[in-house]
Design an enzyme around this catalytic site. Structure first.
Site, PDB file in Angstrom:
ATOM      1  N   ASP A  29       0.840  -1.199   0.000  1.00 45.82           N
ATOM      2  CA  ASP A  29       0.000   0.000   0.000  1.00 45.82           C
ATOM      3  C   ASP A  29       0.869   1.241   0.000  1.00 45.82           C
ATOM      4  O   ASP A  29       1.184   1.760   1.055  1.00 45.82           O
ATOM      5  CB  ASP A  29      -0.927  -0.024   1.218  1.00 45.82           C
ATOM      6  CG  ASP A  29      -1.951   1.096   1.216  1.00 45.82           C
ATOM      7  OD1 ASP A  29      -2.137   1.720   0.157  1.00 45.82           O
ATOM      8  OD2 ASP A  29      -2.553   1.345   2.269  1.00 45.82           O
TER       9      ASP A  29
ATOM     10  N   GLU B 276      -2.785  10.290  -0.271  1.00 44.08           N
ATOM     11  CA  GLU B 276      -4.016   9.503  -0.396  1.00 44.08           C
ATOM     12  C   GLU B 276      -4.521   9.091   0.974  1.00 44.08           C
ATOM     13  O   GLU B 276      -5.720   9.091   1.252  1.00 44.08           O
ATOM     14  CB  GLU B 276      -3.755   8.259  -1.268  1.00 44.08           C
ATOM     15  CG  GLU B 276      -5.002   7.451  -1.634  1.00 44.08           C
ATOM     16  CD  GLU B 276      -5.376   6.385  -0.617  1.00 44.08           C
ATOM     17  OE1 GLU B 276      -6.496   5.860  -0.680  1.00 44.08           O
ATOM     18  OE2 GLU B 276      -4.537   6.081   0.276  1.00 44.08           O
ATOM     19  N   GLU B 277      -3.567   8.710   1.843  1.00 41.98           N
ATOM     20  CA  GLU B 277      -3.945   8.036   3.091  1.00 41.98           C
ATOM     21  C   GLU B 277      -4.703   8.920   4.073  1.00 41.98           C
ATOM     22  O   GLU B 277      -5.369   8.419   4.964  1.00 41.98           O
ATOM     23  CB  GLU B 277      -2.696   7.449   3.774  1.00 41.98           C
ATOM     24  CG  GLU B 277      -2.007   6.338   2.982  1.00 41.98           C
ATOM     25  CD  GLU B 277      -2.823   5.054   2.917  1.00 41.98           C
ATOM     26  OE1 GLU B 277      -3.961   5.029   3.430  1.00 41.98           O
ATOM     27  OE2 GLU B 277      -2.321   4.067   2.347  1.00 41.98           O
TER      28      GLU B 277
ATOM     29  N   ASP C 247      -4.386   0.159  -6.502  1.00 42.77           N
ATOM     30  CA  ASP C 247      -4.227   0.443  -5.069  1.00 42.77           C
ATOM     31  C   ASP C 247      -4.924  -0.618  -4.230  1.00 42.77           C
ATOM     32  O   ASP C 247      -5.735  -0.320  -3.361  1.00 42.77           O
ATOM     33  CB  ASP C 247      -4.768   1.838  -4.718  1.00 42.77           C
ATOM     34  CG  ASP C 247      -4.573   2.157  -3.233  1.00 42.77           C
ATOM     35  OD1 ASP C 247      -3.644   1.590  -2.625  1.00 42.77           O
ATOM     36  OD2 ASP C 247      -5.357   2.951  -2.689  1.00 42.77           O
TER      37      ASP C 247
ATOM     38  N   HIS D  11      -1.431  -0.999   6.410  1.00 39.30           N
ATOM     39  CA  HIS D  11      -1.254   0.041   7.441  1.00 39.30           C
ATOM     40  C   HIS D  11      -0.482  -0.453   8.661  1.00 39.30           C
ATOM     41  O   HIS D  11      -0.610   0.129   9.737  1.00 39.30           O
ATOM     42  CB  HIS D  11      -2.607   0.627   7.887  1.00 39.30           C
ATOM     43  CG  HIS D  11      -3.342   1.363   6.815  1.00 39.30           C
ATOM     44  ND1 HIS D  11      -4.447   2.132   7.083  1.00 39.30           N
ATOM     45  CD2 HIS D  11      -3.136   1.470   5.480  1.00 39.30           C
ATOM     46  CE1 HIS D  11      -4.901   2.668   5.952  1.00 39.30           C
ATOM     47  NE2 HIS D  11      -4.123   2.273   4.962  1.00 39.30           N
TER      48      HIS D  11
END
Lengths: 460, 460
Positions: free
Chosen positions: A288, A322-323, A350, A421
């Site tokens: 990611d 993006e996150e 993604d 994450h």
């Protein structure tokens, strides 16, 4: 699968020895050769390895994200792209992780593995020590009246089910801290939004509501949430000490990196391939979204290496930030509003390493005959037709909402939410055959969408 | 496998309704019933769950290890053991983990996942920042002359092969820091002794040699060691900042917990079942060695619940301070030297959850006919005859060296060194069917070694 004749033409084309080979080979056969090349090399994995090794984690607005953008610009130029540039934009909620520790202080003293949610405020410097109020579901917490959690650390141990990320990321990770604060809680802990049972906490963005105090918020690893579940069944009162020292950095700067292969016949028409360059800070952002960066850069590089560019412009966009709320994707849709009408189709990688399982569409004109050609070209890769409500990917969604046709190459995410994450999101988790298939899928789509001339908007 | 008649007798015996049933049922059939009971219940897992939940990690000499000992005493008393006591002993190198952070400062700034080796000294409070000297094998480091690593952080990235723990734990984790210091290094980092690729560092004891400076020493997670390998191939000079703040606590106290079921006919003859109660501090010590504690406590509890105790005394010893050098096991062998001659046989569960695959022996009299009976009784559990040089387990080895016959029930360790000495060593990793089979094996061995009257020492 391939005739000897086509193979010879392809090799000649790659070698640059026969400049007119494209005049003989059909778009479909060239796409097949590109897909084979993507699978024979490991270019996508090489790119993802370089990014995650030479840069590492790439938190939005950080020096690392900037270094990653510089790295990408340099790489695109080395690959010979026709235009390469960056577009900067502000991100309001700059943030930096600090120390993060937690422990049960009574009745069974032991340490807990946690990580601050992205954007969390800090605890006081000495930490917070308080009794917990544990809820097995977010609904159980929401049933509590205002003031009922006063002085307590709210803990929600609801598990993420397979495929159930959105049920956790929004209602619990996003709104949980504010809903707990509204009821008087002084801190918020949640079971990680993940499908693993590693002692790894999953970070991710939280978002404070405007009308309640901002309280420190963190995720527990799955085994730690289970430990609290067990302890809560054995003891009436459990106390936890929590220390988080993240810093709010105010407004920071992120950037999208954009690179183009100018179309040979219709340079103003754009086929857009996206991925996001930023990552969370715990791992090195391999699945990611280093994988996605590798996939779309590799796909575009293979097209760049053809003797002749395809008809439409191929634009690769590596989105920033993006996150923390798809900031780069939203900025792109706004700042490029004037040219969105020339975006023929957009897609994004993604969702990890792949393989791609289905081709989903979000098109006004789903009956364009080139779609059948593209679907047939993807079949040898094991890719089936899928949903027809695709937004193309998180960074594509904002431009899709403004009318840009979207195609989503949907990936197998069997391991994605095990690693997502966490510190465990590192390059060793990526299997060459998986990411190579994904690169093959993206190069097939990109080349054919550029070369075949299909039109995917609803007829005016 | 069982006749209805025996089943009825067994049920009656369990219910306490037929007091003379043992007079009819053979030792082998009673052992089979015990094994079945171990597999039908999940007592071993329940015990391991209670220990790892209510106590958590149990570092030698810590309050947690003491609480674990109190927990075990209470549990043995609840189970109705005839004698329960603790034996305390000093451990010279008390130690407590502190903060531990590491990062690459140049040329590719990023954080690293590390953990201090057990017993490591601290860095200065501001940390150490220095260039690294990376070696792919410990031998490559040992080839360097004295003084060649002056001012550098030595890094050894040698991988642990499957089954190769001892090649890493001694020469690299144990002696690596001193060998690096002898060559001038100011800190030592090693690739974790583990077979996983999780972003988890494996701790474990190091031991400083007397004649060289003590330098801070830590393990890198496997992905971090691989990252340094990749970076060292791309850049000439890599600098790392390392901060470790562990505390040396001087001499601390640990204890063995001992519980007995007095033999019904030969109370002075001892069949010893061991496991170790301490654990490293990162996880909750589930596979190392909560599982072993659960296995031997469950095995003994099942025997305790028989209407009549078997002939010889069953002694369970839960050793303290195993992880820092088998201190409890060595203390036991010394302090019980006078009665070791009445130890008929000793075994230990300290290799995770199982299942048990082979019965290994370390016996002066390997031809005692009861061994055939025991081997046959273990066969239905899938256990084969194994090696004949067993020391019985780490805590048993010191008494074995003094002549106590040993039997080792060797377990499948397929996942053991993935989790071993990491934060990931938690109870969720244990599968009921695996630990239950192990408890069945241990109860079979313990009961038959007590009841059958075999003699395993070499004939005088």
């Amino acid at each position: 699968m391939r005739s000897p004749f086509k193979r010879i033409l392809f090799l000649a084309a790659i070698a640059g020895a026969v400049t007119s080979s494209n005049a003989i080979a059909s778009p479909v056969s060239i796409a097949a050769e590109l897909a084979q090349k993507a699978q024979d090399t490991s270019l996508a994995l090489e790119i993802a390895t370089d990014l995650t090794t030479e840069i590492g984690a790439r938190l939005y607005g950080s020096d690392s994200e900037k270094r990653a953008a510089e790295w990408a610009v340099k790489r695109f130029l080395e690959y010979g792209f026709d235009k390469v540039w960056t577009e900067s934009f502000p991100v309001e909620n700059g943030w930096k992780r600090g120390l993060e520790t937690a422990s049960i202080t009574s009745p069974a003293p032991q340490s807990l593995v946690i990580t601050a949610l992205g954007g969390s405020v800090a605890t006081p410097a000495e930490g917070i020590e308080a009794e917990i109020a544990l809820f097995k579901t977010i609904d159980a917490m929401l049933e509590q009246p205002e003031g009922s959690l006063t002085g307590k650390i709210a803990v929600v141990t609801q598990a993420m089910e397979i495929g159930g990320y959105a049920k956790i990321s929004g209602p619990i990770r996003g709104e949980g801290p504010s809903e707990a604060a509204r009821r008087g809680a002084i801190a918020f802990l949640m079971r990680s939004a993940g499908t693993d049972n590693d002692r790894m906490a999953h970070t991710g963005a939280t978002s404070y509501l405007p009308d309640v105090p901002r309280i420190p918020a963190a995720a527990l690893s799955v085994p730690d949430a289970q430990q609290l579940d067990r302890l809560s069944e054995r003891f009436d009162s459990i106390r936890i000490k929590l220390l988080l020292t993240p810093q709010n950095l105010g407004t920071v700067t992120s950037q999208n990196v954009i690179a183009e292969i100018t179309g040979s016949e219709r340079p103003d028409e754009i086929v857009l391939l996206g991925a996001h360059l930023d990552s969370w800070d715990l791992g090195t952002g391999a699945i990611d979204d280093g994988a996605g960066v590798g996939i779309v850069m590799a796909a575009a590089k293979l097209i760049r290496d053809l003797p002749q560019a395809p008809k439409r412009t191929i634009r690769v966009v590596l989105f920033g930030a993006e996150e923390i709320g798809i900031v780069g994707g939203r900025f792109y849709a706004e700042s490029h509003a004037d040219e969105l009408s020339s975006h023929i189709v957009a897609t994004e990688a993604d969702a990890g390493q792949g393989p791609v399982r289905t081709m989903n569409i979000g098109l006004g004109n789903p009956l364009d005959p080139t779609l059948t050609t593209i679907r047939n070209a993807l079949k040898p890769l094991g890719i089936q037709a899928g949903r027809s409500n695709s937004s193309g990917g998180p960074d594509i969604a904002p431009m899709h909402r403004k009318g840009v046709p979207a195609i989503g190459l949907s990936m197998d995410t069997d391991d994605y939410f095990d690693l997502h994450h966490t510190a465990n999101d590192t390059i060793d988790k990526i299997a060459p055959e998986r990411i190579n298939q994904s690169a093959a899928a993206f190069v097939t789509l990109a080349y054919l969408a550029s070369e075949l001339g299909g039109y995917y908007r609803s007829k005016p």
